[in-house]
Design a protein around this motif. Structure first.
Motif, PDB file in Angstrom:
ATOM      1  N   LYS A   1      11.738 -45.890  43.386  1.00 28.59           N
ATOM      2  CA  LYS A   1      11.408 -45.399  42.047  1.00 28.59           C
ATOM      3  C   LYS A   1      10.208 -44.449  42.051  1.00 28.59           C
ATOM      4  CE  LYS A   1      13.358 -49.093  39.222  1.00 28.59           C
ATOM      5  NZ  LYS A   1      13.080 -50.172  38.240  1.00 28.59           N
ATOM      6  N   GLU A   2       9.208 -44.739  42.878  1.00 26.45           N
ATOM      7  CA  GLU A   2       8.011 -43.895  42.896  1.00 26.45           C
ATOM      8  C   GLU A   2       8.328 -42.450  43.304  1.00 26.45           C
ATOM      9  OE1 GLU A   2       4.923 -44.061  41.949  1.00 26.45           O
ATOM     10  OE2 GLU A   2       5.121 -46.086  41.167  1.00 26.45           O
ATOM     11  N   GLU A   3       9.378 -42.282  44.085  1.00 27.61           N
ATOM     12  CA  GLU A   3       9.788 -40.944  44.510  1.00 27.61           C
ATOM     13  C   GLU A   3      10.155 -40.065  43.317  1.00 27.61           C
ATOM     14  OE1 GLU A   3      13.488 -39.121  47.153  1.00 27.61           O
ATOM     15  OE2 GLU A   3      12.690 -41.110  47.650  1.00 27.61           O
TER      16      GLU A   3
ATOM     17  N   ARG B   1       8.855 -40.544  40.129  1.00 29.78           N
ATOM     18  CA  ARG B   1       7.870 -40.668  39.053  1.00 29.78           C
ATOM     19  C   ARG B   1       7.662 -39.323  38.367  1.00 29.78           C
ATOM     20  NH1 ARG B   1       3.730 -43.662  37.074  1.00 29.78           N
ATOM     21  NH2 ARG B   1       4.165 -45.397  38.495  1.00 29.78           N
TER      22      ARG B   1
ATOM     23  N   SER C   1       1.684 -40.246  32.991  1.00 27.25           N
ATOM     24  CA  SER C   1       2.648 -40.390  34.081  1.00 27.25           C
ATOM     25  C   SER C   1       3.423 -41.694  33.898  1.00 27.25           C
ATOM     26  CB  SER C   1       1.904 -40.406  35.422  1.00 27.25           C
ATOM     27  OG  SER C   1       2.791 -40.682  36.471  1.00 27.25           O
ATOM     28  N   ARG C   2       4.718 -41.642  34.219  1.00 32.27           N
ATOM     29  CA  ARG C   2       5.549 -42.839  34.035  1.00 32.27           C
ATOM     30  C   ARG C   2       6.729 -42.824  34.990  1.00 32.27           C
ATOM     31  NH1 ARG C   2      10.248 -41.634  31.281  1.00 32.27           N
ATOM     32  NH2 ARG C   2      10.296 -39.557  30.295  1.00 32.27           N
ATOM     33  N   LEU C   3       7.335 -43.987  35.167  1.00 36.14           N
ATOM     34  CA  LEU C   3       8.567 -44.082  35.930  1.00 36.14           C
ATOM     35  C   LEU C   3       9.738 -43.806  34.995  1.00 36.14           C
ATOM     36  CD1 LEU C   3       7.877 -47.273  38.075  1.00 36.14           C
ATOM     37  CD2 LEU C   3       7.940 -44.909  38.861  1.00 36.14           C
TER      38      LEU C   3
ATOM     39  N   THR D   1      13.849 -43.586  33.722  1.00 38.91           N
ATOM     40  CA  THR D   1      15.071 -44.369  33.854  1.00 38.91           C
ATOM     41  C   THR D   1      15.994 -43.633  34.813  1.00 38.91           C
ATOM     42  OG1 THR D   1      16.193 -43.233  32.044  1.00 38.91           O
ATOM     43  CG2 THR D   1      14.829 -45.146  31.458  1.00 38.91           C
TER      44      THR D   1
END
Length: 461
Positions: A48-50, A52, A304-306, A308
């Motif tokens: 998921k961080e990839e 962001r 900044s956010r992750l 969907t």
């Protein structure tokens, strides 16, 4: 900083290798590769961080378009004539000659002996049917011109030493000088062409001057109001997000990330950087863009956010397909690596397998490699190999690689020792700069700092 640390940096910066490479890029193996929804979900959950999404400001902006200002600039015939007269030297060409010469240098030699040799060359040059250019190539010691038959091209007064210039400008085309003594030695000169001094008439350059004046007028006409508006900027988030009231049209962008241009504006690193420096409610100074000037005011900022999966589904699909293609490339390279390690001719073995080997000159770390660019995984392997050695399969984010080191250029102990103190000073300065930058960043986070950009610009000029 210890000697060992400094020496290690010097070696890493300066050791070189020459390579032969089998590079199997993912693109070669993408055809027919698909990704199921389940694979997308699994990859996204694990990475998921990839994906962001960085912080995203949005801004209100006003633009002053230089081209639009240019279209309104009027340049009168009087303006053109005045500019022409004030800058007449731009349109004037001084008297010029084109010459060949043969030089016999006197430095470190017996001058009488050089003069005697020059006299013999002069006699050859003046013989019926003599080819001056061929004799210049044969005898001249002016390395810069001898390959061109001694040709010096056109030159005006003040370009050559006085002794040479005086003779060259006095000769007629085709004439050959007597020996000419200068600080460099003895010359034989042949003038091949002459150009009289000339001034281009006003009518010939009128359109050029008009366009130049229109362009300069447009820059002035755009920068003056931009600076005036910047001086009136207000920090008011309530109305206009800090944008000054003026006759320009104010527009608002959608949120954008650091690697995206401001929506609605041409790409401008200066504008993008300002958008991330300003706080909500703050307005910028006048900023250069590709088309002129812009003033921006930050009206909001998304943290900044992750995301969907649905927001980044195509990016995830691209990542999964690339991962599968790299795996296929890695398997193909693994099938070939034993053959390549045993091959006396690496390039021939790669060609026999249906691919083309890539080669490099001697390269240092950080050099872009063919079909790879700068690749840390490849560097980490090849700089540890001896000359003649072949690597195992090296996997990068977009390719599988097998590399053979054909030559190494390692630094010597003498080179390391000679560079040690200078490099130590450089590294210490870099360390101090990083410390100061870190300190200032933390200070800015704790304090409200007002930055006078005009002062910074003058200091950096």
């Amino acid at each position: 900083m210890s000697d060992q640390e400094v020496d290690q940096v010097y070696r890493r910066r300066n050791e070189k290798v020459k390579l032969q490479l089998l590079v199997l890029t993912a693109d070669r193996f993408r055809e027919g590769v698909t990704a199921t929804d389940a694979e997308l979900a699994a990859y996204f959950d694990a990475n998921k961080e990839e994906f962001r999404i960085g912080e995203r400001p949005k801004v209100k902006y006003a633009v002053i378009d230089v081209q639009q200002v240019r279209d309104r600039v009027t340049v009168t015939p009087q303006d053109v004539e005045r500019f022409y007269n004030q800058n007449i030297e731009q349109y004037s060409t001084p008297e010029q000659v084109r010459a060949r010469h043969i030089l016999l240098k006197t430095e470190g030699k017996d001058e009488a002996a050089v003069r005697a040799a020059a006299e013999r060359v002069l006699a050859e040059v003046r013989a019926p049917g003599a080819d001056f250019a061929a004799l210049a190539t044969k005898y001249s010691e002016d390395e810069a011109s001898k390959a061109r038959g001694g040709d010096l091209d056109f030159f005006s007064r003040g370009r050559m030493v006085p002794e040479f210039e005086q003779v060259a400008f006095a000769l007629e085309p085709g004439a050959i000088s007597d020996l000419v003594k200068t600080p460099f030695g003895f010359h034989v000169i042949q003038v091949t062409e002459k150009r009289a001094a000339a001034t281009r008439p006003l009518d010939e350059v009128r359109d050029q001057i008009t366009e130049q004046n229109r362009g300069e007028g447009a820059q002035t006409g755009a920068s003056a109001p931009a600076a005036g508006l910047a001086a009136k900027k207000k920090t008011t988030a309530a109305r206009g997000g800090g944008a000054p009231a003026n006759s320009l049209t104010v527009q608002e962008s959608a949120p954008f990330t650091r690697d995206e241009p401001v929506p609605g504006l041409a790409p401008s690193p200066e504008v993008s950087a300002a958008a991330f420096e300003l706080q909500p409610g703050q307005a910028s100074e006048a900023l250069r863009t590709a088309s002129g000037y812009a003033l921006i005011a930050v009206t909001g900022r998304e943290d900044s956010r992750l995301p969907t999966l649905d927001e980044v589904k195509e990016k995830v699909r691209e990542a999964v397909v690339t991962q599968k293609a790299v795996a296929a490339a890695r398997q193909k390279a693994a099938d070939l690596v034993a053959t390549l390690k045993g091959a006396a001719d690496f390039e021939a073995a790669v060609k026999a397998a249906g691919f083309e080997a890539k080669t490099t000159d001697l390269v240092t770390r950080g050099t872009a490699l063919p079909d790879l660019g700068v690749s840390l995984p490849v560097e980490n392997v090849v700089f540890g190999l001896a000359a003649g050695a072949t690597s195992d399969v090296i996997t990068t984010r977009s390719a599988a690689v097998v590399a053979r080191v054909t030559e190494r250029a390692d630094v010597t102990a003498e080179q390391v020792a000679a560079a040690r103190e200078g490099l130590r000073a450089e590294l210490l300065n870099e360390r101090r700069a990083r410390f100061f930058s870190s300190y200032m960043l933390k200070a800015k986070q704790r304090m409200k700092i007002s930055i006078d950009r005009e002062v910074l610009r003058r200091l950096a000029a």
